[in-house]
Design a protein around this motif. Structure first.
Motif, PDB file in Angstrom:
ATOM      1  N   VAL A 119       0.799  -1.236   0.104  1.00 11.09           N
ATOM      2  CA  VAL A 119      -0.021  -0.059  -0.020  1.00 11.09           C
ATOM      3  C   VAL A 119       0.858   1.237  -0.021  1.00 11.09           C
ATOM      4  O   VAL A 119       1.987   1.056   0.669  1.00 11.09           O
ATOM      5  CB  VAL A 119      -1.082  -0.045   1.284  1.00 11.09           C
ATOM      6  CG1 VAL A 119      -0.075  -0.123   2.654  1.00 11.09           C
ATOM      7  CG2 VAL A 119      -1.897   1.052   1.267  1.00 11.09           C
ATOM      8  N   THR A 120       0.464   2.285  -0.736  1.00 14.12           N
ATOM      9  CA  THR A 120       0.964   3.697  -0.818  1.00 14.12           C
ATOM     10  C   THR A 120       0.321   4.137   0.511  1.00 14.12           C
ATOM     11  O   THR A 120      -0.749   4.495   0.625  1.00 14.12           O
ATOM     12  CB  THR A 120       0.755   4.333  -2.075  1.00 14.12           C
ATOM     13  OG1 THR A 120       1.303   3.686  -2.987  1.00 14.12           O
ATOM     14  CG2 THR A 120       1.359   5.724  -1.850  1.00 14.12           C
ATOM     15  N   LEU A 121       1.486   4.289   1.616  1.00 10.78           N
ATOM     16  CA  LEU A 121       0.829   5.170   2.869  1.00 10.78           C
ATOM     17  C   LEU A 121       0.179   6.332   2.523  1.00 10.78           C
ATOM     18  O   LEU A 121       0.881   7.224   1.879  1.00 10.78           O
ATOM     19  CB  LEU A 121       2.093   5.028   4.054  1.00 10.78           C
ATOM     20  CG  LEU A 121       2.651   3.695   4.264  1.00 10.78           C
ATOM     21  CD1 LEU A 121       3.704   3.836   5.243  1.00 10.78           C
ATOM     22  CD2 LEU A 121       1.463   2.772   4.856  1.00 10.78           C
ATOM     23  N   PRO A 122      -0.950   6.809   3.439  1.00  9.34           N
ATOM     24  CA  PRO A 122      -1.517   8.013   2.873  1.00  9.34           C
ATOM     25  C   PRO A 122      -0.712   9.042   3.816  1.00  9.34           C
ATOM     26  O   PRO A 122       0.005   8.828   4.816  1.00  9.34           O
ATOM     27  CB  PRO A 122      -2.646   7.903   3.603  1.00  9.34           C
ATOM     28  CG  PRO A 122      -2.934   6.492   4.740  1.00  9.34           C
ATOM     29  CD  PRO A 122      -1.706   5.820   3.999  1.00  9.34           C
ATOM     30  N   ASP A 123      -0.835  10.232   3.087  1.00 15.00           N
ATOM     31  CA  ASP A 123      -0.250  11.473   3.873  1.00 15.00           C
ATOM     32  C   ASP A 123      -1.121  11.721   5.007  1.00 15.00           C
ATOM     33  O   ASP A 123      -2.201  12.222   4.903  1.00 15.00           O
ATOM     34  CB  ASP A 123      -0.273  12.579   2.806  1.00 15.00           C
ATOM     35  CG  ASP A 123       0.393  13.857   3.698  1.00 15.00           C
ATOM     36  OD1 ASP A 123       0.521  14.028   4.840  1.00 15.00           O
ATOM     37  OD2 ASP A 123       0.912  14.750   2.725  1.00 15.00           O
ATOM     38  N   VAL A 124      -0.720  11.433   6.377  1.00 17.69           N
ATOM     39  CA  VAL A 124      -1.628  11.664   7.637  1.00 17.69           C
ATOM     40  C   VAL A 124      -1.973  12.767   7.739  1.00 17.69           C
ATOM     41  O   VAL A 124      -3.349  13.348   8.178  1.00 17.69           O
ATOM     42  CB  VAL A 124      -0.607  11.075   8.759  1.00 17.69           C
ATOM     43  CG1 VAL A 124      -1.589  11.285  10.276  1.00 17.69           C
ATOM     44  CG2 VAL A 124      -0.438   9.738   8.836  1.00 17.69           C
TER      45      VAL A 124
END
Length: 686
Positions: A119-124
């Motif tokens: 998964v492409t980690l989301p920008d928190v």
């Protein structure tokens, strides 16, 4: 107010926010604003039944998030539901599986193609995860006959990935219908919040409790939702109208059949269990497609695919994959059926599998040629045996080995001529190629097709585009008891698959007395004396005392209640209280006077239980007596709500056969006497 253009995921969507919000929508939005303002990794859930305005609230939240510099990443339980929300105007919705896991399996393990977490980690700081139809997402283990995603535990995989390398968790917004059937246990559904609390993630849920539209279907669903909310499963809604109707078995057969075989698919027949669907599919095909052979397809068949399957293409680059849950119409069928027999270890006889080829027009996919398994198509329940699954893997492995025979030959030479390290590297590459060929094999991924004229409610869940549904309501998926949470939840879920017309077959009669046990042996035969009962109106004692005349006896609270009740009954008439004679034991006498001076005397008696009876009425003419009795007519006030409902059901039932209730005596919260009058006299029921 102008229609805002809201940026979401580097795209734009026009959202009309000029709709008048309900009170519960406004409350949820207020709570959402507070949630957005706090910088934490909490989860915020919005629950609500059909037509409660969940999508409208999400659109408002999207606007608020955009104003805070955030965008939404929309995730759904599968690709089919993702496409549904795209039609609703939500941009870039994707299946949570395609978002969380690799697009191709990385290995074969226990005869399953395994997809790693990728998964492409989301920008928190910038992105919020939005889980649509979250009631269909849970943390029970899930894997198919040929596929496993990560560990099989979706939520565990997601949280572990998001926490990778100390990554902070993003905000998470969940939207779903808590009254529908869930995938797996309700307790493990994301909407329940338990899985978040186990991970020490702050979770708050808010419910939309008002409907934003009305109509026959909405009113019907509202009654089911009310029963589920109150855990009271004693009555099914009445059916009758144009949008939701009762269908009599044997009637409209041709109309239903022709609609079910039409393409594109706008009509479906829903059942509780797979065996029921199988019988209906068999009957439909025999009558309208002139075939009784359930083992193979014919041109015009409408099918539903139960696994992700690969298309048969000459050019590997153009290979199409068809997702599970996609409907299709058969264009052509190859005449040859391929038979393969595999003798498994420890078995006396070989395991036989057949493979056929059909060209099918799939919804939103175009025309694809697929290899399918007739045994799966013709089974009463959609499953292959353990031996058949092993045989599939062996067949695919043999096919892959044959394709790679040159590489295998080179590997055998390398084993004798190359250093061990180089050989191990070549062996690893060969095994990887072998696994890739197996996992992309048209045998390993042979289509698990089912006839799609009838299907279970579980299978249909998530669809909303059908214009006509027919539902066999004779039982639900796990029992035949209508008075259960399961049945009401199952029936409600079925109604959510269409927003237009629903026909209900074998609709049960369920009311508080539908299963009553009738003991018709008389306990006593005799004269029944009936005197009119006056039912006191519930009110506040302080208010009652303020209405009493000077010098009124208040030694017993029933005096004040009787006075205020009579006063309220006369308020819109020409009569009023002239005098009250008190002091008699268990009696009160009222003189009532009309505008023309006519006086009527009414004697009331009461007992220690507070029951009031009209003992006598004296007047100069019967007409005045009848007028006063009519004015003093009151409806029963039964303290126990359950008993009140039972009495209402009983009297409504007996009214239909000529009996009218004339006296109701509540004895406890479980017992009452009901006296009724009919053409042949009185009857008193216990």
């Amino acid at each position: 107010m102008r229609t805002p253009i809201i940026p979401i995921l580097n795209d734009t969507v026009e959202i009309n926010l000029e709709i008048q919000l309900t009170a519960s929508q406004q409350h949820v939005l207020s709570m959402a604003n507070q949630w957005i303002a706090v910088e934490d990794c909490s989860a915020f859930a919005i629950t609500g039944a059909e037509n409660s305005g969940k999508k409208t609230v999400v659109r408002h939240i999207a606007q608020v998030l955009a104003e805070h510099g955030k965008s939404l990443v929309y995730l759904s339980p599968n690709a089919r539901i993702a496409n549904k929300y795209k039609v609703f105007g939500f941009p870039d919705v994707q299946s949570i599986y395609s978002w969380l896991y690799a697009s191709r399996p990385s290995k074969l393990e226990k005869d399953k193609a395994c997809y790693d977490v990728s998964v492409t980690l989301p920008d928190v700081k910038r992105e919020v995860l939005v889980f649509l139809d979250a009631h269909l997402l849970g943390d029970d283990k899930f894997e198919t006959e040929t596929t496993r995603y990560g560990s099989g535990f979706l939520f565990q995989d997601m949280i572990s990935a998001l926490q990778d390398n100390g990554q902070l968790l993003p905000k998470m917004l969940l939207v779903g219908d808590s009254f529908q059937l869930t995938r797996g246990r309700i307790q493990r559904s994301l909407l329940s919040g338990e899985v978040f609390r186990e991970k020490n993630i702050l979770f708050n849920a808010y419910s939309l409790s008002e409907q934003i539209s009305s109509g026959e279907l909405s009113d019907y669903q509202l009654q089911l939702v009310s029963a589920l909310s109150n855990k009271s499963f004693v009555r099914l809604p009445e059916v009758g109208g144009n949008d939701i109707t009762r269908v009599i078995s044997g009637e409209q057969t041709d109309e239903i059949g022709r609609a079910l075989v039409a393409w594109p698919k706008h009509t479906a027949f829903l059942c509780a269990q797979n065996m029921d669907a199988f019988k209906i599919n068999r009957g439909i095909r025999a009558r309208y497609l002139n075939t009784r052979n359930m083992h193979s397809l014919v041109v015009g068949d409408i099918v539903d695919i139960h696994n992700r399957t690969v298309g048969l293409q000459d050019d590997v680059i153009d290979t199409k994959w068809v997702n599970s849950g996609t409907f299709g119409r058969v264009i052509s069928v190859a005449s040859d059926i391929e038979t393969k027999t595999v003798l498994l270890k420890g078995r006396e006889a070989g395991t036989v599998l057949h493979f056929a080829v059909a060209t099918i027009e799939f919804e939103s996919m175009g025309i694809v040629t697929v290899r399918y398994i007739p045994e799966y198509l013709s089974a009463e329940t959609p499953a292959l045996s353990a031996d058949q699954l092993i045989a599939l893997n062996i067949i695919a492995r043999e096919e892959a080995t044959e394709k790679l025979q040159d590489q295998k030959y080179q590997l055998e030479i390398a084993k004798e001529s190359l250093p061990e390290a180089e050989y191990k590297q070549l062996s690893y590459e060969y095994q990887k190629q072998l696994a890739d060929h197996i996992m992309s094999s048209s045998y390993f991924n042979a289509a698990r097709l089912r006839f799609a004229y009838a299907m279970t409610v579980h299978r249909a869940q998530g669809y909303s585009g059908w214009t006509q549904l027919y539902v066999d309501t004779s039982c639900c998926h796990d029992n035949a008891n209508y008075s259960t949470d399961s049945y009401f939840r199952w029936l409600y879920t079925a109604t959510c698959c269409s927003n237009q017309k629903i026909g209900l077959l074998k609709y049960p009669n369920l009311s508080p007395i539908s299963n009553a046990s009738w003991h018709c042996v008389p306990k006593k035969i005799g004269i029944i004396a009936v005197k009119q009962r006056l039912y006191l109106e519930p009110s506040n004692l302080v208010d009652e005392l303020e209405q009493l005349p000077v010098g009124f006896d208040t030694s017993n609270s029933i005096y004040a209640k009787l006075y205020t009740t009579i006063q309220s009954l006369l308020v819109d008439s020409d009569w009023k209280i002239q005098d009250v004679i008190q002091g008699r034991s268990y009696q009160q006498v009222y003189e009532l006077v009309a505008g023309d001076g006519e006086v009527v005397t009414v004697q009331f008696s009461y007992n220690g239980k507070g029951e009031i009876t009209i003992q006598s009425v004296r007047s100069s003419a019967d007409v005045f007596k009848e007028t006063v009795l009519s004015l003093l007519s009151t409806k029963p006030h039964v303290q126990s709500s359950s008993l009140e409902e039972a009495i209402r059901e009983l009297t409504n039932y007996l009214n239909q056969i000529g009996w009218q209730a004339v006296l109701i005596e509540e004895k406890s919260q479980y017992k009452a006497y009901v006296t009724l009058v009919g053409s042949r006299g009185y009857i008193k029921l216990d």
